[in-house]
Design a protein around this motif. Structure first.
Motif, PDB file in Angstrom:
ATOM      1  N   LEU A   2      79.403  -8.598  -1.683  1.00 22.85           N
ATOM      2  CA  LEU A   2      80.890  -9.547  -2.202  1.00 22.85           C
ATOM      3  C   LEU A   2      80.650 -10.817  -1.400  1.00 22.85           C
ATOM      4  N   GLY A   3      80.456 -10.664  -0.065  1.00 16.99           N
ATOM      5  CA  GLY A   3      80.594 -11.924   0.824  1.00 16.99           C
ATOM      6  C   GLY A   3      79.733 -12.912   0.755  1.00 16.99           C
ATOM      7  N   ILE A   4      78.647 -12.675   0.243  1.00 17.41           N
ATOM      8  CA  ILE A   4      77.468 -13.424  -0.123  1.00 17.41           C
ATOM      9  C   ILE A   4      77.658 -14.125  -1.374  1.00 17.41           C
ATOM     10  N   ALA A   5      78.365 -13.335  -2.309  1.00 17.92           N
ATOM     11  CA  ALA A   5      78.773 -13.879  -3.751  1.00 17.92           C
ATOM     12  C   ALA A   5      79.768 -15.035  -3.151  1.00 17.92           C
ATOM     13  N   ALA A   6      80.754 -14.587  -2.422  1.00 11.37           N
ATOM     14  CA  ALA A   6      81.739 -15.796  -2.344  1.00 11.37           C
ATOM     15  C   ALA A   6      81.192 -16.986  -1.617  1.00 11.37           C
ATOM     16  N   VAL A   7      80.673 -16.875  -0.667  1.00  8.76           N
ATOM     17  CA  VAL A   7      80.097 -17.940   0.232  1.00  8.76           C
ATOM     18  C   VAL A   7      79.157 -18.808  -0.604  1.00  8.76           C
ATOM     19  N   ALA A  31      79.756 -35.079   4.657  1.00  4.44           N
ATOM     20  CA  ALA A  31      79.872 -34.000   3.756  1.00  4.44           C
ATOM     21  C   ALA A  31      78.501 -33.086   4.066  1.00  4.44           C
ATOM     22  N   SER A  32      77.421 -33.678   4.601  1.00  5.79           N
ATOM     23  CA  SER A  32      76.115 -33.217   4.995  1.00  5.79           C
ATOM     24  C   SER A  32      76.267 -31.974   6.114  1.00  5.79           C
ATOM     25  N   THR A  33      77.331 -32.581   7.088  1.00  2.00           N
ATOM     26  CA  THR A  33      77.702 -31.609   8.171  1.00  2.00           C
ATOM     27  C   THR A  33      78.341 -30.615   7.844  1.00  2.00           C
ATOM     28  N   VAL A  34      79.180 -30.725   6.674  1.00  2.00           N
ATOM     29  CA  VAL A  34      80.018 -29.620   6.394  1.00  2.00           C
ATOM     30  C   VAL A  34      79.167 -28.436   5.705  1.00  2.00           C
ATOM     31  N   PHE A  35      78.253 -29.014   4.836  1.00  2.00           N
ATOM     32  CA  PHE A  35      77.356 -27.911   4.072  1.00  2.00           C
ATOM     33  C   PHE A  35      76.446 -27.487   4.859  1.00  2.00           C
ATOM     34  N   SER A  36      76.027 -28.119   6.026  1.00  2.00           N
ATOM     35  CA  SER A  36      75.161 -27.450   6.810  1.00  2.00           C
ATOM     36  C   SER A  36      75.892 -26.311   7.513  1.00  2.00           C
ATOM     37  N   ALA A  37      77.109 -26.645   7.822  1.00  2.00           N
ATOM     38  CA  ALA A  37      77.737 -25.571   8.840  1.00  2.00           C
ATOM     39  C   ALA A  37      77.947 -24.244   7.850  1.00  2.00           C
ATOM     40  N   LEU A  38      78.391 -24.416   6.567  1.00  2.00           N
ATOM     41  CA  LEU A  38      78.637 -23.590   5.455  1.00  2.00           C
ATOM     42  C   LEU A  38      77.334 -22.585   5.414  1.00  2.00           C
ATOM     43  N   THR A  39      76.430 -23.409   5.363  1.00  2.00           N
ATOM     44  CA  THR A  39      74.943 -22.847   4.756  1.00  2.00           C
ATOM     45  C   THR A  39      74.522 -21.676   6.030  1.00  2.00           C
ATOM     46  N   PHE A  40      74.963 -22.080   7.163  1.00  2.00           N
ATOM     47  CA  PHE A  40      74.550 -21.040   8.299  1.00  2.00           C
ATOM     48  C   PHE A  40      75.424 -19.727   8.109  1.00  2.00           C
ATOM     49  N   LEU A  41      76.535 -19.989   7.702  1.00  4.45           N
ATOM     50  CA  LEU A  41      77.486 -19.036   7.437  1.00  4.45           C
ATOM     51  C   LEU A  41      76.869 -17.874   6.508  1.00  4.45           C
ATOM     52  N   VAL A  42      76.360 -18.307   5.459  1.00  2.00           N
ATOM     53  CA  VAL A  42      75.626 -17.241   4.313  1.00  2.00           C
ATOM     54  C   VAL A  42      74.605 -16.706   5.107  1.00  2.00           C
ATOM     55  N   ALA A  43      73.946 -17.119   6.228  1.00  6.20           N
ATOM     56  CA  ALA A  43      72.938 -16.153   6.652  1.00  6.20           C
ATOM     57  C   ALA A  43      73.430 -15.015   7.287  1.00  6.20           C
ATOM     58  N   GLY A  55      64.630 -20.948   5.999  1.00  8.97           N
ATOM     59  CA  GLY A  55      65.962 -21.513   5.365  1.00  8.97           C
ATOM     60  C   GLY A  55      66.511 -22.304   6.333  1.00  8.97           C
ATOM     61  N   LEU A  56      66.585 -21.836   7.446  1.00 15.28           N
ATOM     62  CA  LEU A  56      67.309 -22.408   8.777  1.00 15.28           C
ATOM     63  C   LEU A  56      66.795 -23.846   9.087  1.00 15.28           C
ATOM     64  N   PRO A  57      65.708 -23.936   9.343  1.00 15.59           N
ATOM     65  CA  PRO A  57      65.267 -25.399   9.573  1.00 15.59           C
ATOM     66  C   PRO A  57      65.633 -26.318   8.226  1.00 15.59           C
ATOM     67  N   LEU A  58      65.706 -25.828   7.046  1.00 15.33           N
ATOM     68  CA  LEU A  58      66.017 -26.583   5.959  1.00 15.33           C
ATOM     69  C   LEU A  58      67.487 -26.773   6.027  1.00 15.33           C
ATOM     70  N   GLY A  59      68.170 -25.827   6.353  1.00 12.21           N
ATOM     71  CA  GLY A  59      69.684 -26.253   6.609  1.00 12.21           C
ATOM     72  C   GLY A  59      70.298 -26.958   7.667  1.00 12.21           C
ATOM     73  N   THR A  60      69.346 -27.329   8.547  1.00 13.66           N
ATOM     74  CA  THR A  60      69.611 -27.976   9.654  1.00 13.66           C
ATOM     75  C   THR A  60      69.197 -29.607   9.335  1.00 13.66           C
ATOM     76  N   LEU A  61      70.472 -30.391   9.706  1.00 15.65           N
ATOM     77  CA  LEU A  61      70.182 -31.858   8.969  1.00 15.65           C
ATOM     78  C   LEU A  61      68.937 -32.318   9.615  1.00 15.65           C
ATOM     79  N   SER A  62      68.983 -32.362  10.934  1.00 20.21           N
ATOM     80  CA  SER A  62      67.856 -33.296  11.768  1.00 20.21           C
ATOM     81  C   SER A  62      66.586 -32.774  11.108  1.00 20.21           C
ATOM     82  N   THR A  63      66.179 -31.439  11.126  1.00 24.32           N
ATOM     83  CA  THR A  63      65.128 -30.967  10.568  1.00 24.32           C
ATOM     84  C   THR A  63      64.851 -31.391   9.164  1.00 24.32           C
ATOM     85  N   ASP A  64      66.135 -31.111   8.261  1.00 20.92           N
ATOM     86  CA  ASP A  64      65.643 -31.157   6.989  1.00 20.92           C
ATOM     87  C   ASP A  64      65.259 -32.654   6.610  1.00 20.92           C
ATOM     88  N   LEU A  65      65.546 -33.489   7.237  1.00 18.53           N
ATOM     89  CA  LEU A  65      65.072 -34.901   7.035  1.00 18.53           C
ATOM     90  C   LEU A  65      63.745 -35.004   6.793  1.00 18.53           C
TER      91      LEU A  65
END
Lengths: 608, 250
Positions: free
Chosen positions: A338-343, A360-372, A414-424
């Motif tokens: 259920l938590g995965i569905a919500a986040v 915006a990118s920073t906020v989304f990056s932080a939330l992305t780590f949450l779903v892990a 997915g983690l290096p993709l969710g991290t802003l610096s490496t995702d660039l």
């Protein structure tokens, strides 16, 4: 079977009883061939609908896979323009390494890649919309959700049939678009290209409409499942007595209901933009193409959890049954689903880091780590379930282990993709391609294979040949890793995605990846052979070949039309292997472990 | 598995009960009440999907409104709030008559129920007529519909009024703000998709009306009437949000 053999019984006009008065299996054919066809075409039986979905999805998988083979063939060699001068002074230019001939427009690299672009769009659109999203929920979910709850059918059987026909109808639109020449926008239909590409109007519109119609099928299926779980559980079955497969399908169904309408309106607006140029995605008229990306990913991110959650649901079942051990942390896994569905609704921006502001990118990056986090909780719980379990090495367990391995790699990358610096550096490179293939194919498809083999005896009443299936699984595993692990390196070295050609230094890894794709094809062809052999010559399956405890193992193999002879009552948990003899097993065949402590006063140890 | 009694009634048998009294719920439900509850849950879920669908349009509305407030101002002022207000009243009344028809079915007043369903249909049709004849037609083409025949004919053309069309189709010559085409895109998308749902709702009501005439609905079974009512109320609710956002910006 001629009409003389089957007595027409006015007390059994629908032929639900066989000659001995027993209830017939749901697969039993009717008196004539056309009567059987009509029966399947108008059925509201969730089992038949699930089987039809299964075969359609596997067919679409091979179609999308054929497109993938074509993509990988094109990438065997980069496209080189070779200019050579003959001794007499004439200069000739030759294009080598381009597998798909250019359009009539010309032979230069640009328009020639148009065909390649259409092929990878075909691959993506078919795989995403027609294979992976419906894969497990529509096939195995349809078949087993009601049975696991002890019900006779889903909440709205006729709506279920409608979902199936809407799926067919939408697929026809999409395939028509492909036959007419296909679309070269990528499955994501990003504006402004999708609204201005010279692919004719109707091909783009048909493809988009196909996806739109398929969305309705998804919504109606999700709706059906949510109501079924709320309203059709057997007596004695509370929420925490349900199998975890049901929790997973339920969570995915909630996402399907909430997220799919958003892609619906997005695609509708895209069609209006394309046909009427209404301007909401067009900067010249004041619109914003990035708005399309936001709308698109607001659905398309949650939908990847629609894809993976049912796969994880299957893993719960196969891991418990084939290690004959109670799932570690039932409630954690249920709430994690259920938590995965919500986040999942909060992280869509991680597909668009390069299109948004830094904040915006920073906020989304932080939330992305949450779903892990809930995802990792599940993986740890599965490994803990395996620990000290009595592991049976068969195809479902093999695919379960393959899932754990491949999905973990997919999740971690997915983690290096969710991290802003490496995702660039990694954005829009082959690293992304490898990541999502590891989670979608290494995750969901391996889960689907595990589920198909786990439930094959139940669905079709036949056993499959175990050794060839395990060999096929190993070939798929090796082929998959060769195909996609090499792509991680291609990505970090800078190979962009969706390119038909590349610089020479990437050629070796591309060739490795292409060879891997041939192994994958071999593995899946072998599986197809095992399935066909089983259906035509397989050993009849017993009621409970694996010793499972959930309700489907109390039904016959294959189940009768209304699933159970008598309504089941939930008397034990779904994974109580320590205290329950599996349905259909004789107690002397199933020695229970000795009690290590005396049973407290008043506690009844359920013996099935 | 339903078991229909197909034997003809013997001598002295009671008169055949109306269809709604002979309703057999789906065999996978224990009771008809269970089935009705499930239908309600399912339908509310479906309504949620409709809300999310329109949510996309509202989202686009708010984004572009914050970007181009002047265009939104000018656009809203070129809409006639009286027609919009009349449409709002029409839909509110139609929601009342829809609810009244459900109550009538629940109390087995079949004629009253059918009458209210018909009035609901008429109101729905009135909404569409007002929208098309008095709003879309003049704005798109410049042709005004005047049933009072004040200009001689039923339709008369007003120079320089029409051309208020979405996006690249925009040809209105007197717009002051450069982003007017975008306003009209949002206006037409929102109201046209809403009008489509009005048509769908009317189709549902028409079907219920016909089946009510055959006696399918009564106090013990009126599921489809209730679901149609819910759908119609949602259609009304969406308009309640669209109306002030489009017509009442100052």
């Amino acid at each position: 079977m001629s009409t003389h053999d089957v007595p027409h019984d006015s007390h059994d006009p629908r032929g639900l009883h066989d000659a001995h008065g027993h209830h017939a299996s749901y697969l039993a054919p009717k008196e004539t061939f056309w009567a059987t066809v009509k029966d399947w075409a108008t059925t509201v039986d969730h089992k038949k609908i699930g089987v039809m979905y299964l075969f359609a999805i596997l067919f679409m998988f091979f179609l999308g896979g054929a497109a993938a083979m074509a993509v990988r063939l094109e990438l065997w060699e980069p496209v080189r323009v070779v200019t050579s001068t003959t001794p007499s002074g004439t200069t000739t230019t030759e294009v080598t390494g381009q597998l798909f001939a250019a359009d009539a427009e010309g032979t230069s690299i640009g328009p020639g890649n148009n065909v390649y672009n259409r092929i990878f769009t075909l691959h993506g659109a078919i795989m995403v919309f027609m294979v992976i999203i419906p894969s497990i929920p529509a096939s195995l979910g349809n078949f087993f959700l009601p049975i696991m709850l002890g019900a006779k059918d889903v909440a709205f059987p006729r709506l279920n049939l409608l979902s199936w026909y809407v799926y067919l109808f939408g697929s026809i639109f999409a395939v028509t678009s492909i036959i007419l020449g296909g679309v070269d926008t990528g499955w994501t239909f990003y504006t402004p290209y999708s609204t201005t590409t010279d692919a004719q109007h109707w091909r783009v519109v048909f493809m988009i409409l196909g996806a739109f119609i398929l969305g309705f099928s998804s919504i109606l299926t999700g709706l059906n499942f949510v109501v079924t779980v709320h309203k059709l559980r057997a007596p004695g079955m509370g929420w925490f007595d349900m199998p975890l497969f049901v929790w997973a399908i339920y969570s995915a169904a909630v996402i399907q209901v909430l997220a799919t309408p958003v892609i619906g309106i997005t695609l509708m607006l895209l069609v209006f933009e394309r046909v009427f140029r209404i301007g909401i995605f067009d900067p010249a008229l004041g619109g914003d193409p990035v708005l399309y990306q936001h709308f698109f990913w607001f659905y398309s991110h949650p939908v990847v959890y629609v894809m993976i959650l049912p796969g994880m649901g299957i893993i719960n079942e196969t891991i418990a049954v084939h290690s004959r051990k109670k799932i570690f942390g039932y409630r954690a896994i249920a709430f994690a689903s259920l938590g995965i569905a919500a986040v999942s609704f909060l992280v869509w921006g991680h597909h668009m880091f390069t299109s948004m502001s830094e904040l915006a990118s920073t906020v989304f990056s932080a939330l992305t780590f949450l779903v892990a986090i809930p995802t990792a909780v599940k993986v740890f719980n599965w490994i803990a379930t395996l620990y000290k379990g009595s592991i049976a090495m068969n195809t479902p367990m093999l695919y379960t282990l393959i899932f754990l391995f491949l999905f973990s790699i997919g999740g971690l990358t997915g983690l290096p993709l969710g991290t802003l610096s490496t995702d660039l550096h990694l954005h829009d490179s082959y690293f992304v391609v490898a990541h999502f293939h590891y989670v979608m194919m290494g995750g969901t498809m391996m889960g689907l294979m595990a589920g198909i083999h786990h439930w094959w005896p139940k669905m079709f009443g036949k056993m499959y040949a175990e050794k060839p299936a395990m060999i096929a699984a190993l070939i798929v595993f090796v082929g998959f890793n060769i195909t996609f692990f090499s792509q991680f390196f291609l990505g970090t070295q800078g190979m962009p995605r969706r390119y038909a050609s590349y610089v020479d230094e990437f050629q070796f890894l591309h060739q490795v990846s292409t060879v891997g794709s041939w192994l994958l094809l071999l593995g899946f062809l072998l599986h197809a052979g095992v399935f066909i052999h089983s259906l035509t010559q397989g050993r009849p399956a017993p009621q409970n070949p694996w010793g499972g405890l959930t309700f489907e193992w109390e039904a016959a193999s294959p189940p009768i039309e209304h699933n159970f002879e008598h309504e089941p009552i939930c008397r034990h948990g779904p994974y109580d292997f320590e205290s329950t003899v599996p349905p259909g097993w004789k107690p002397e065949d199933y020695p229970l472990p000795p009690a290590t402590a005396p049973v407290p006063q008043g506690v009844v140890v359920a013996r099935h | 598995m339903t078991t229909l009694d197909t034997r003809p009634p013997g001598p002295g048998a009671p008169e055949k009960a109306p269809l709604w009294a002979r309703y057999q719920h789906g065999h996978h439900w224990r009771t008809a009440a269970d089935e009705f509850d499930a239908c309600k849950l399912g339908f509310w879920l479906f309504l949620t999907t409709e809300v999310l669908l329109f949510g996309g349009i509202f989202c686009a509305y708010f984004i572009f409104r914050s970007l181009y407030p002047a265009a939104w101002q000018e656009g809203s002022q070129s809409l006639d709030w009286r027609w919009g207000g009349l449409n709002t009243v029409v839909l509110l009344l139609s929601s009342y008559t829809m609810a009244a028809s459900i109550y009538a079915i629940q109390t087995n007043q079949q004629a009253r129920a059918r009458r209210n369903l018909l009035i609901t249909l008429v109101f729905g049709g009135a909404f569409l007529c007002i929208k098309f004849l008095f709003e879309y037609l003049p704005k798109w083409t410049g042709w005004h519909f005047d049933p009072t025949l004040a200009h001689g004919a039923l339709f008369h053309f007003v120079e320089g009024y029409g051309g208020k069309r979405p996006g690249s189709l925009f040809t209105y010559p007197f717009a002051t703000d450069p982003h007017m085409p975008l306003w009209w895109s949002i206006y037409y998308c929102g109201t046209a998709i809403h009008a489509l749902h009005v048509v769908i709702g009317m189709a549902l009501i028409a079907r219920v009306y016909v089946r009510a005439g055959r006696g399918h609905y009564g106090p013990s079974h009126y599921t489809m009437v209730e679901m149609t009512g819910l759908y119609w109320h949602l259609v009304d609710l969406i308009w309640i949000f669209l109306f002030p956002l489009l017509y009442l910006i100052h």
